[in-house]
Design a protein around this motif. Structure first.
Motif, PDB file in Angstrom:
ATOM      1  N   GLY A 180       0.821  -1.205   0.000  1.00  0.00           N
ATOM      2  CA  GLY A 180       0.000   0.000   0.000  1.00  0.00           C
ATOM      3  C   GLY A 180       0.856   1.257   0.000  1.00  0.00           C
ATOM      4  N   THR A 181       0.463   2.232  -0.784  1.00  0.00           N
ATOM      5  CA  THR A 181       1.151   3.527  -0.836  1.00  0.00           C
ATOM      6  C   THR A 181       0.135   4.613  -0.505  1.00  0.00           C
ATOM      7  OG1 THR A 181       2.663   2.746  -2.556  1.00  0.00           O
ATOM      8  CG2 THR A 181       2.453   5.134  -2.276  1.00  0.00           C
ATOM      9  N   ARG A 182       0.492   5.446   0.452  1.00  0.00           N
ATOM     10  CA  ARG A 182      -0.433   6.492   0.883  1.00  0.00           C
ATOM     11  C   ARG A 182      -0.332   7.704  -0.037  1.00  0.00           C
ATOM     12  NH1 ARG A 182      -1.060   8.356   7.206  1.00  0.00           N
ATOM     13  NH2 ARG A 182      -3.228   9.097   7.052  1.00  0.00           N
ATOM     14  N   GLU A 183      -1.462   8.128  -0.558  1.00  0.00           N
ATOM     15  CA  GLU A 183      -1.476   9.274  -1.451  1.00  0.00           C
ATOM     16  C   GLU A 183      -1.197  10.562  -0.669  1.00  0.00           C
ATOM     17  OE1 GLU A 183      -4.503   8.431  -5.010  1.00  0.00           O
ATOM     18  OE2 GLU A 183      -5.494   8.539  -3.044  1.00  0.00           O
ATOM     19  N   PHE A 184      -0.557  11.501  -1.345  1.00  0.00           N
ATOM     20  CA  PHE A 184      -0.246  12.800  -0.747  1.00  0.00           C
ATOM     21  C   PHE A 184      -0.917  13.865  -1.617  1.00  0.00           C
ATOM     22  CE2 PHE A 184       2.647  16.249   0.669  1.00  0.00           C
ATOM     23  CZ  PHE A 184       2.503  16.070   2.026  1.00  0.00           C
ATOM     24  N   VAL A 185      -2.030  14.395  -1.131  1.00  0.00           N
ATOM     25  CA  VAL A 185      -2.844  15.322  -1.920  1.00  0.00           C
ATOM     26  C   VAL A 185      -2.946  16.668  -1.218  1.00  0.00           C
ATOM     27  CG1 VAL A 185      -5.089  15.698  -3.029  1.00  0.00           C
ATOM     28  CG2 VAL A 185      -4.172  13.365  -2.782  1.00  0.00           C
ATOM     29  N   ASN A 186      -2.561  17.742  -1.936  1.00  0.00           N
ATOM     30  CA  ASN A 186      -2.642  19.101  -1.384  1.00  0.00           C
ATOM     31  C   ASN A 186      -1.927  19.227  -0.043  1.00  0.00           C
ATOM     32  OD1 ASN A 186      -4.240  19.941  -3.593  1.00  0.00           O
ATOM     33  ND2 ASN A 186      -6.110  19.220  -2.571  1.00  0.00           N
ATOM     34  N   GLY A 187      -0.783  18.597   0.023  1.00  0.00           N
ATOM     35  CA  GLY A 187       0.024  18.693   1.240  1.00  0.00           C
ATOM     36  C   GLY A 187      -0.457  17.845   2.395  1.00  0.00           C
ATOM     37  N   LYS A 188      -1.440  16.989   2.160  1.00  0.00           N
ATOM     38  CA  LYS A 188      -1.976  16.152   3.230  1.00  0.00           C
ATOM     39  C   LYS A 188      -1.967  14.681   2.809  1.00  0.00           C
ATOM     40  CE  LYS A 188      -5.082  19.696   5.110  1.00  0.00           C
ATOM     41  NZ  LYS A 188      -6.491  20.016   5.463  1.00  0.00           N
ATOM     42  N   HIS A 189      -1.793  13.826   3.814  1.00  0.00           N
ATOM     43  CA  HIS A 189      -1.835  12.389   3.543  1.00  0.00           C
ATOM     44  C   HIS A 189      -3.280  11.951   3.322  1.00  0.00           C
ATOM     45  CE1 HIS A 189       2.358  11.562   4.298  1.00  0.00           C
ATOM     46  NE2 HIS A 189       2.305  12.223   5.442  1.00  0.00           N
ATOM     47  N   GLY A 190      -3.476  11.201   2.253  1.00  0.00           N
ATOM     48  CA  GLY A 190      -4.805  10.699   1.937  1.00  0.00           C
ATOM     49  C   GLY A 190      -4.926   9.213   2.196  1.00  0.00           C
ATOM     50  N   ALA A 191      -5.777   8.569   1.431  1.00  0.00           N
ATOM     51  CA  ALA A 191      -6.014   7.126   1.605  1.00  0.00           C
ATOM     52  C   ALA A 191      -4.897   6.312   0.957  1.00  0.00           C
ATOM     53  CB  ALA A 191      -7.355   6.752   0.995  1.00  0.00           C
ATOM     54  N   TYR A 192      -4.807   5.059   1.343  1.00  0.00           N
ATOM     55  CA  TYR A 192      -3.828   4.149   0.760  1.00  0.00           C
ATOM     56  C   TYR A 192      -4.360   3.582  -0.557  1.00  0.00           C
ATOM     57  CZ  TYR A 192      -0.724   3.935   4.808  1.00  0.00           C
ATOM     58  OH  TYR A 192       0.179   4.240   5.788  1.00  0.00           O
ATOM     59  N   LYS A 193      -3.478   3.443  -1.512  1.00  0.00           N
ATOM     60  CA  LYS A 193      -3.787   2.751  -2.755  1.00  0.00           C
ATOM     61  C   LYS A 193      -3.020   1.441  -2.739  1.00  0.00           C
ATOM     62  CE  LYS A 193      -4.250   4.766  -6.640  1.00  0.00           C
ATOM     63  NZ  LYS A 193      -4.000   5.505  -7.920  1.00  0.00           N
ATOM     64  N   TRP A 194      -3.730   0.353  -2.958  1.00  0.00           N
ATOM     65  CA  TRP A 194      -3.135  -0.967  -2.779  1.00  0.00           C
ATOM     66  C   TRP A 194      -2.874  -1.673  -4.095  1.00  0.00           C
ATOM     67  CZ3 TRP A 194      -1.499  -2.786   1.843  1.00  0.00           C
ATOM     68  CH2 TRP A 194      -1.935  -2.096   2.977  1.00  0.00           C
ATOM     69  N   LEU A 195      -1.788  -2.444  -4.077  1.00  0.00           N
ATOM     70  CA  LEU A 195      -1.489  -3.376  -5.164  1.00  0.00           C
ATOM     71  C   LEU A 195      -1.708  -4.783  -4.624  1.00  0.00           C
ATOM     72  CD1 LEU A 195       1.849  -1.899  -6.590  1.00  0.00           C
ATOM     73  CD2 LEU A 195      -0.392  -1.822  -7.678  1.00  0.00           C
ATOM     74  N   THR A 196      -2.359  -5.633  -5.408  1.00  0.00           N
ATOM     75  CA  THR A 196      -2.581  -7.007  -4.969  1.00  0.00           C
ATOM     76  C   THR A 196      -1.306  -7.828  -5.164  1.00  0.00           C
ATOM     77  OG1 THR A 196      -3.289  -7.785  -7.148  1.00  0.00           O
ATOM     78  CG2 THR A 196      -4.986  -6.833  -5.698  1.00  0.00           C
ATOM     79  N   TYR A 197      -1.320  -9.044  -4.622  1.00  0.00           N
ATOM     80  CA  TYR A 197      -0.175  -9.936  -4.794  1.00  0.00           C
ATOM     81  C   TYR A 197       0.115 -10.173  -6.273  1.00  0.00           C
ATOM     82  CZ  TYR A 197       0.468 -11.280   0.100  1.00  0.00           C
ATOM     83  OH  TYR A 197       0.765 -11.270   1.436  1.00  0.00           O
ATOM     84  N   LYS A 198      -0.940 -10.357  -7.061  1.00  0.00           N
ATOM     85  CA  LYS A 198      -0.754 -10.624  -8.486  1.00  0.00           C
ATOM     86  C   LYS A 198      -0.210  -9.393  -9.212  1.00  0.00           C
ATOM     87  CE  LYS A 198      -1.156 -13.085 -12.280  1.00  0.00           C
ATOM     88  NZ  LYS A 198      -0.748 -12.102 -13.278  1.00  0.00           N
ATOM     89  N   GLN A 199      -0.697  -8.219  -8.867  1.00  0.00           N
ATOM     90  CA  GLN A 199      -0.203  -6.995  -9.495  1.00  0.00           C
ATOM     91  C   GLN A 199       1.267  -6.766  -9.168  1.00  0.00           C
ATOM     92  OE1 GLN A 199      -3.196  -4.377  -7.818  1.00  0.00           O
ATOM     93  NE2 GLN A 199      -4.212  -4.129  -9.807  1.00  0.00           N
ATOM     94  N   VAL A 200       1.638  -7.009  -7.918  1.00  0.00           N
ATOM     95  CA  VAL A 200       3.042  -6.872  -7.526  1.00  0.00           C
ATOM     96  C   VAL A 200       3.889  -7.896  -8.263  1.00  0.00           C
ATOM     97  CG1 VAL A 200       4.687  -7.097  -5.619  1.00  0.00           C
ATOM     98  CG2 VAL A 200       2.511  -5.899  -5.260  1.00  0.00           C
ATOM     99  N   TYR A 201       3.390  -9.119  -8.360  1.00  0.00           N
ATOM    100  CA  TYR A 201       4.110 -10.192  -9.047  1.00  0.00           C
ATOM    101  C   TYR A 201       4.423  -9.801 -10.493  1.00  0.00           C
ATOM    102  CZ  TYR A 201       5.038 -14.822 -11.037  1.00  0.00           C
ATOM    103  OH  TYR A 201       5.601 -15.892 -11.694  1.00  0.00           O
ATOM    104  N   ASP A 202       3.434  -9.262 -11.198  1.00  0.00           N
ATOM    105  CA  ASP A 202       3.642  -8.867 -12.598  1.00  0.00           C
ATOM    106  C   ASP A 202       4.730  -7.797 -12.717  1.00  0.00           C
ATOM    107  OD1 ASP A 202       1.701 -10.634 -13.410  1.00  0.00           O
ATOM    108  OD2 ASP A 202       0.097  -9.131 -13.455  1.00  0.00           O
ATOM    109  N   LYS A 203       4.721  -6.843 -11.785  1.00  0.00           N
ATOM    110  CA  LYS A 203       5.744  -5.795 -11.811  1.00  0.00           C
ATOM    111  C   LYS A 203       7.120  -6.374 -11.492  1.00  0.00           C
ATOM    112  CE  LYS A 203       2.669  -1.963 -10.505  1.00  0.00           C
ATOM    113  NZ  LYS A 203       2.934  -1.106 -11.684  1.00  0.00           N
ATOM    114  N   VAL A 204       7.154  -7.318 -10.551  1.00  0.00           N
ATOM    115  CA  VAL A 204       8.415  -7.962 -10.175  1.00  0.00           C
ATOM    116  C   VAL A 204       9.048  -8.669 -11.372  1.00  0.00           C
ATOM    117  CG1 VAL A 204       9.384  -9.886  -8.841  1.00  0.00           C
ATOM    118  CG2 VAL A 204       7.910  -8.205  -7.717  1.00  0.00           C
ATOM    119  N   ILE A 205       8.226  -9.364 -12.142  1.00  0.00           N
ATOM    120  CA  ILE A 205       8.733 -10.080 -13.316  1.00  0.00           C
ATOM    121  C   ILE A 205       9.381  -9.110 -14.299  1.00  0.00           C
ATOM    122  CG2 ILE A 205       8.095 -11.467 -15.321  1.00  0.00           C
ATOM    123  CD1 ILE A 205       8.095 -12.987 -12.656  1.00  0.00           C
ATOM    124  N   HIS A 206       8.739  -7.988 -14.554  1.00  0.00           N
ATOM    125  CA  HIS A 206       9.284  -6.993 -15.485  1.00  0.00           C
ATOM    126  C   HIS A 206      10.601  -6.415 -14.971  1.00  0.00           C
ATOM    127  CE1 HIS A 206       6.004  -7.090 -18.271  1.00  0.00           C
ATOM    128  NE2 HIS A 206       5.098  -6.718 -17.372  1.00  0.00           N
TER     129      HIS A 206
END
Length: 264
Positions: A180-206
């Protein structure tokens, strides 16, 4: 029985021990064994209670009393703890014959026994069998395996690697959130955006393919220079995927200059 002045025999004690074991009441079972020793029902030996337990287990079979899966697991745990792996393996096979197929607990106990007794070739075979049965590693076994890999006791380029366990997680939980990566909007921390195991796996392969295209071979070193973030973890997993040594580099290190990094 005591009030009726009836003296319990070995079979009675054995049934009590088995009943306590079935309920997971190990201390109560040991207390019964202690009474048996005091009464001379069983004889102690150099290996103490394990030999007593083995004798009682054998006696149960002779008396036609069927041990439970929990009783088998307790016996296997004791045998593995004493390094008696051959006897533990024989009991492992008896479980199937007795109608109690080895469960997740059994396999984790065995894995720990193999690792602690340095039977590393057997670890791979048991992991394969666990995978086929759909069994998972518990936290203590996983921690022990990772420690052995890090210490070099298990080959980092073999199936028994951090990458192997990560790949298993991807297969079992492809849609679960991983990074999860927390968004930083207008100088404030926002909600987390998540990558699933499969999404991370695909990026790892590349990323892994990109690292290898730079000429880095298995057992080579790859430095990762950056702050803690999802991309850092992805790069680390990419190294593990190809059997590379991941070398963390940070701005806070005193030697973090271009010349010194190249020397590493």
């Amino acid at each position: 029985m005591k009030d009726e002045k009836i003296s319990p025999d070995t079979q009675t004690f054995s049934i009590l021990v088995d009943a306590f074991c079935k309920e997971g009441k190990v201390k109560e079972a040991e207390a019964v064994i202690d009474i048996m020793v005091e009464r001379g029902e069983v004889q102690t030996s150099k290996r103490g209670k394990l030999d007593i337990a083995k004798a009682l287990f054998h006696d149960l079979a002779l008396k036609g009393v069927q041990p439970s899966a929990r009783t088998f697991n307790i016996m296997i745990s004791g045998l593995c703890g004493e390094g008696q792996l051959k006897e533990a393996e024989d009991m492992f096979l008896k479980m199937d014959e007795s109608g109690f197929p080895p469960d997740t607990v059994t396999c984790n106990v065995f894995l720990q026994g193999y690792i602690k007794n340095q039977h590393y070739d057997d670890v791979g075979m048991l992991l394969h069998e666990m995978d086929g049965r759909g069994y998972s590693l518990d936290a203590s076994t996983l921690s022990l395996l990772i420690h052995q890999i890090a210490a070099g006791s298990l080959d980092r380029t073999s199936k028994l690697s951090v990458w192997y366990f990560y790949s298993l997680s991807v297969e079992k939980y492809p849609d679960n959130p991983m990074l999860g990566t927390r968004e930083f909007v207008n100088g404030k921390h926002g909600a987390y955006k998540w990558l699933t195991y499969k999404q991370v796996y695909d990026k790892v392969i590349h990323v892994g393919n990109a690292i290898r295209s730079c000429g880095v071979e298995p057992e080579g070193r790859c430095g990762i220079y950056g702050a803690n973030c999802a991309e850092w973890v992805i790069s680390m997993e990419a190294c593990y995927a190809h059997g590379l040594y991941c070398v963390p580099l940070y701005d806070t290190l005193a030697f973090a200059d271009e010349k010194k990094i190249c020397e590493l």
